[in-house]
Scaffold this motif. Structure first.
Motif, PDB file in Angstrom:
ATOM      1  N   TYR B  32       0.891  -1.153   0.000  1.00  0.00           N
ATOM      2  CA  TYR B  32       0.000   0.000   0.000  1.00  0.00           C
ATOM      3  C   TYR B  32       0.935   1.210   0.000  1.00  0.00           C
ATOM      4  N   PHE B  34       1.421   5.555  -0.156  1.00  0.00           N
ATOM      5  CA  PHE B  34       0.736   6.804   0.187  1.00  0.00           C
ATOM      6  C   PHE B  34       1.699   7.979  -0.020  1.00  0.00           C
ATOM      7  N   LYS B  49      -3.293   7.652  -2.578  1.00  0.00           N
ATOM      8  CA  LYS B  49      -2.844   6.313  -2.222  1.00  0.00           C
ATOM      9  C   LYS B  49      -2.956   5.380  -3.416  1.00  0.00           C
ATOM     10  N   ARG B  94       2.949   0.577   3.304  1.00  0.00           N
ATOM     11  CA  ARG B  94       2.472  -0.445   4.242  1.00  0.00           C
ATOM     12  C   ARG B  94       2.488  -1.758   3.491  1.00  0.00           C
ATOM     13  N   ALA B  99       2.062  -5.664   9.151  1.00  0.00           N
ATOM     14  CA  ALA B  99       1.532  -4.781  10.175  1.00  0.00           C
ATOM     15  C   ALA B  99       0.835  -3.579   9.542  1.00  0.00           C
ATOM     16  N   ASN B 100      -0.069  -2.975  10.316  1.00  0.00           N
ATOM     17  CA  ASN B 100      -0.879  -1.911   9.724  1.00  0.00           C
ATOM     18  C   ASN B 100      -0.287  -0.528   9.882  1.00  0.00           C
ATOM     19  N   ASN B 101       0.933  -0.424  10.390  1.00  0.00           N
ATOM     20  CA  ASN B 101       1.538   0.895  10.514  1.00  0.00           C
ATOM     21  C   ASN B 101       2.218   1.297   9.218  1.00  0.00           C
ATOM     22  N   LEU B 102       2.423   2.596   9.066  1.00  0.00           N
ATOM     23  CA  LEU B 102       3.073   3.148   7.893  1.00  0.00           C
ATOM     24  C   LEU B 102       4.568   3.331   8.146  1.00  0.00           C
ATOM     25  N   PHE B 104       7.611   5.588   6.758  1.00  0.00           N
ATOM     26  CA  PHE B 104       7.762   6.846   6.030  1.00  0.00           C
ATOM     27  C   PHE B 104       9.171   7.000   5.481  1.00  0.00           C
TER      28      PHE B 104
END
Lengths: 113, 114
Positions: B32, B34, B49, B94, B99-102, B104
Motif C-alpha cells: 500500500y 501513500f 494512495k 504499508r 503490520a498496519n503501521n506506515l 515513512f
C-alpha cells in the motif's frame, strides 16, 4: 470536514516527569495510531490501537510508554518518566479501517529539559 | 522489512513547470503506498494512495502518482506547479500482508519558485 485534534500543541517538561498527550480521533474511525518525528528526522511509528488494545508496537514503544482510550472520544499517549531523547513532535492518526488511509492530527511538540 | 527511500532532500521547480518528487519502496509482500504533505506547523495531510488497480492514481490539489512495480517506485507528479505547493512531502508504505503501521521516507522539501 472532520479532523483529528491534539492537545496541547506544545508541552515542556523536565526530565523524569510524566506527560500525557491527548488526541481526539475522527469519530467513526476504529484504528488509532501514535507516531513521532524527531526534529529533522523521518516520521516513526510508535503504536497502533484497535478494539481497546494495542495491535502493533515498535521497538521505540518500550515500558515507558502506554496508550489508553479512556472514553469514547479520547486517545492518550503517556510517557511515564521522560528522557531528553523523547523530545519530538508526536502525531496521532486514525483510520476507518486498517486498509484505509490514516488521517493525522497537527501534532504535539514535546520538549524535555 | 519495509522501507521507503526519497532520494532527494530538496526539489526546486519554477511555477508553472511540471514537478516530480521521487519515491522507491521495499516490502516483502504487496504494497500500500501513500503520499502525505506537511505544511509548516501543521500535521501530515493525505494526498493520495495506491492499493490496487490502475497504476496512475489521482489525488488532492491536482497531484498524481504512478505505481511502477518493476522499478518499485511511486513518484509524485503534478503537471503545473503552484507556489502554494511548496511544502514537505512524505512517501509512505504499508505491507499488505503485514503490520498496519506506515513506514515513512525521510521527506522531500519542494520549493516552487515564482
Amino acid at each position: 470536514e472532520p479532523e483529528v485534534t491534539q492537545t496541547p500543541s506544545h508541552q515542556v517538561t523536565q526530565m523524569g516527569q510524566e506527560v500525557i498527550l491527548r488526541c481526539v480521533p475522527i469519530s467513526n474511525h476504529l484504528y488509532f495510531y501514535w507516531y513521532r518525528q524527531i526534529l529533522g528526522q523521518k516520521v516513526e511509528f510508535l503504536v497502533s490501537f484497535y478494539n481497546n488494545e494495542i495491535s502493533e508496537k515498535s521497538e521505540i514503544f518500550d515500558d515507558q510508554f502506554s496508550v489508553e482510550r479512556p472514553d469514547g472520544s479520547n486517545f492518550t499517549l503517556k510517557i511515564r518518566s521522560t528522557k531528553l531523547e523523547d523530545s519530538a513532535m508526536y502525531f496521532c492518526a486514525s483510520s476507518v479501517r486498517v486498509t484505509y488511509e490514516q488521517y493525522f492530527g497537527p501534532g504535539t511538540r514535546l520538549t524535555v529539559t | 522489512a519495509q522501507s521507503v527511500a526519497q532520494p532527494e532532500d530538496q526539489v526546486n521547480v519554477a511555477e508553472g513547470n511540471p514537478l516530480t518528487v521521487k519515491c522507491t519502496y521495499s516490502v516483502s509482500g504487496n504494497p500500500y503506498l501513500f503520499w502525505y504533505v506537511q505544511y509548516p506547523n501543521r500535521g501530515l495531510q493525505f494526498l493520495l494512495k495506491y492499493i490496487t488497480g490502475d497504476n496512475l492514481v489521482k489525488g488532492s490539489y491536482g497531484f498524481e502518482a504512478e505505481f511502477n512495480k518493476s522499478q518499485t517506485s511511486f513518484h509524485l507528479k503534478k503537471p503545473s506547479a503552484l507556489v502554494s505547493d511548496s511544502a514537505l512531502y512524505f512517501c509512505a508504505v504499508r505491507d499488505l500482508g503485514g503490520a498496519n503501521n506506515l513506514f515513512f521516507g525521510t521527506g522531500t522539501r519542494l520549493t516552487v519558485i515564482p
